[in-house]
Design an enzyme around this catalytic site. Structure first.
Site: not given
Ligand code: M6R
Length: 624
Positions: A498, A619, A76, A521, A102-103, A505, A502, A2, A27
């Site tokens: 992961e 997002k 938030w 394999h 906040n917190g 993306e 990253k 927040c 934020r």
């Molecule tokens: O909001 P969510 O955690 O459900 O989102 C899931 C995925 O869309 C999300 O993790 C996506 O893969 C990210 N952009 C990864 O960095």
């Protein structure tokens, strides 16, 4: 998380507060509000569920006269859904005291019970509101009733009540209060949540980050944990929570406001990577000990009996959150609890096989991912109970789940998830620990060492973050590579996935995460001379096999970057190393993922990609 603004000085108080809130909008927040004391010493409070623009309109429609002191907040949600009632500032019963915070106040339930017993009336579901009532109670014990205290004594009495209130609250907080009877002083305090004082001429400011008031002053004093400030028009005094006056250094900020929003980092993603130790602390705070005890029942309604009653756990999620699920599966299986993990969009037919004996753990940062929500509905239709792990209070997922474990990471702005993933991991370890202890799969000494290992994570994470420059150098060496391979085994295999996600993306290059043993394999065929291969190889039972897999890749020309610790470094033969602190293998995913996030970030930076808003991505993915 927040945002806080506070001001004392001239007569443009509401404008300054609202402008400050606008500067904190980046934020992320769901509601906002301001409170000021007007010329007649009455409290003027306005709050909205929604944007600061709406608050601005509301205040403009009913302007307040002569206010020279006030506080504001963007909330938030962490406790209680996003709504006007839950928005800050919060008041005491008499609407004389008002607080922004906040917190998380860890012991708010206990305090609330005592305050309700003493006759206080609560108007919100928040933890914050206890602060206002507790302060009111402290003032009462100092015999402050109307006219009972000489006006020149109001400041010291307010100060002392504030100090006593601080002694009773536990948790993390940055907070500020004003009192209508004492309109010449604003009080603020910090414990584990940032708070900064801005020094002006005949006016002073407080905020959770400097961007809120940078337009007015660049001269600031950062509060440390356990410090408080008494802020008046003509000066600011600093104290410890014990009331000892202290002197503090004033710093001149060189940032412009865009830099300030990102805390001096170039991108939100990098800022969020650096917030991961805090993310773990926030997720674990007050919830870990004793493992297997009553904590989850009290907070989320999940009793030890219920944890014993499930025959197994089914994880579902998408993207990064799915990778957290895969770690969860290994972790639960490690304790002998049957577990499986599925990508939510591939789950539909399997949902029909569930029963009320399965606990479905649905993980989602946003709590709004359509694929995850759909899978949750299917699971519930089969009678399964659903536990949501999410970062977003009040999200659809929280409304549809039987149990909700919030990660408390604060809003994640960068599209590529980093700190939210870390919070998800912390929540999974927390849940697994409670599950295992409740089912007597983790006995007392082991439970203690499990908790100790987990509590060590924030410090180890900080140690890795300090290596950013060295990791960046390794990454820059691969800025023109078009293909990347990430390999690992067992509990770190999801981290290989992961790492690959990253880099895909944010750099738009081809990357694959593979279980190291599976390479031979088929996928080994794609290795060519100079192909970057990141091998996640901490010490543990997978190490010898990993060493063999690395040799196989090197023999085909791969350029190996090994993510190791001081012991596994002796076993893995690579051309470059990123060395992490030693940790129990079971907990290493919380560490090994960090160099991969930093690596991806610096490859993308070298490629001049739009890191916080990568092409084609959103997002929150609310379509199936
Ligand atoms: O909001 P969510 O955690 O459900 O989102 C899931 C995925 O869309 C999300 O993790 C996506 O893969 C990210 N952009 C990864 O960095």
């Amino acid at each position: 998380m927040c945002g806080i603004t506070g001001y004392i000085g001239g007569n443009k108080t509401t404008d300054i507060l609202i402008d400050g809130l606008k500067r904190l909008e980046y934020r992320g927040y769901d509601s906002c509000g301001i409170a000021v004391i007007d010329a007649r010493n009455s409290l003027y409070l306005r709050r909205v569920s929604g944007r600061v623009g709406a608050l601005d309109k509301l205040v403009a429609a009913e302007p307040v006269k002569g206010a020279r002191i006030g506080i504001g907040h963007t909330r938030w949600a962490t406790h209680g859904v996003p709504s006007e009632d839950n928005a800050h500032p919060h008041t005491d019963c008499a609407s004389q005291l008002v607080v922004v915070h906040n917190g998380i106040i860890e012991n708010y339930l206990e305090l609330k019970e005592q305050l309700l017993f003493a006759g206080h009336k609560f108007k919100s579901e928040t933890d914050t509101e206890v602060i206002a009532h507790l302060l009111e109670e402290k003032l009462k014990t100092l015999h402050v009733q109307e006219k009972a205290v000489r006006s020149d004594m109001l400041e010291p009495v307010f100060f002392e009540a504030f100090r006593r209130m601080l002694a009773d609250i536990k948790g993390s907080f940055a907070l500020s209060v004003i009192w209508a009877r004492c309109p010449h002083m604003l009080l603020a305090a910090r414990m584990y949540s940032p708070l900064v004082v801005g020094l002006g001429k005949g006016e002073n400011f407080i905020a959770s980050d400097v961007s809120a008031f940078l337009k007015h002053t660049k001269r600031v004093v950062f509060l440390n944990d356990g410090e408080m400030a008494a802020v008046k028009e003509d000066g600011v005094d600093f104290y410890t929570f014990q009331g000892k006056k202290i002197s503090k250094d004033c710093v001149t900020i060189q940032w412009d406001s865009t830099m300030a929003e990102k805390g001096g980092y170039k991108h939100f993603m990098l800022k969020e990577i650096h917030e991961q130790a805090e993310a773990v602390e926030n997720t674990l705070r007050g919830r870990l000990l004793p493992l297997g005890g009553d904590i989850l029942r009290r907070e989320i309604g999940l009793s030890a009996d219920a944890m014993r009653s499930f025959s197994g756990v089914q994880f579902i999620a998408c993207g990064t959150a799915y990778h957290a699920c895969l770690v969860g599966r290994v972790l639960f299986e490690n304790f002998g609890v049957p577990a499986s993990a599925d990508i939510a969009s591939e789950f539909t037919d399997r949902a029909g096989l569930l029963s009320d004996k399965t606990l479905v753990v649905a993980i989602s940062q946003s709590g709004e991912t359509a694929d995850t929500l759909f899978a949750v509905r299917e699971a519930r239709a089969s009678g399964a109970k659903v536990l949501a792990i999410t970062n977003t209070v009040g999200s659809t997922l929280t409304r549809e789940a039987d149990y909700v474990l919030h990660t408390h990471c604060g809003p994640e702005i960068g599209v590529a998830s980093t700190k939210a993933f870390m919070g998800q991991l912390a929540a999974i370890y927390l849940l697994a620990g409670h599950f295992a202890a409740a089912r007597r799969l983790l006995l007392e000494t082991d439970a203690r060492s499990y908790a100790e290992n987990l509590l060590k994570m924030p410090r180890l994470i900080e140690e890795i973050l300090e290596q950013e420059k060295e990791i960046a150098k390794v990454a820059q060496g691969f800025a023109s590579s078009e293909h990347f391979l990430f390999i690992s085994r067992h509990i770190n295999y999801p981290i290989a996935l992961e790492g690959a996600l990253k880099i895909k993306e944010i750099s738009y290059v081809h990357a694959e995460g593979y279980p190291a043993g599976e390479m031979k394999h088929g996928p080994i065929a794609i290795i060519y001379a100079g192909m970057p291969l990141l091998a996640v190889a901490p010490s543990g039972r997978a190490l010898e096999l990993m060493a063999g897999n690395v040799e196989e890749a090197k023999a085909r020309g791969a350029e190996v970057v090994a993510i190791v610790d001081s012991a596994s470094k002796k076993v893995i033969k690579a051309s470059r190393y990123i060395t992490l602190p030693l940790a129990d293998e079971l907990f290493t995913p919380m560490l090994t993922v960090i160099p991969l996030q930093i690596f991806a970030y610096h490859v993308a930076l070298a490629k001049k990609c739009d890191i916080d808003k990568p092409r084609n991505l959103a997002k929150s993915v609310t379509v199936r």
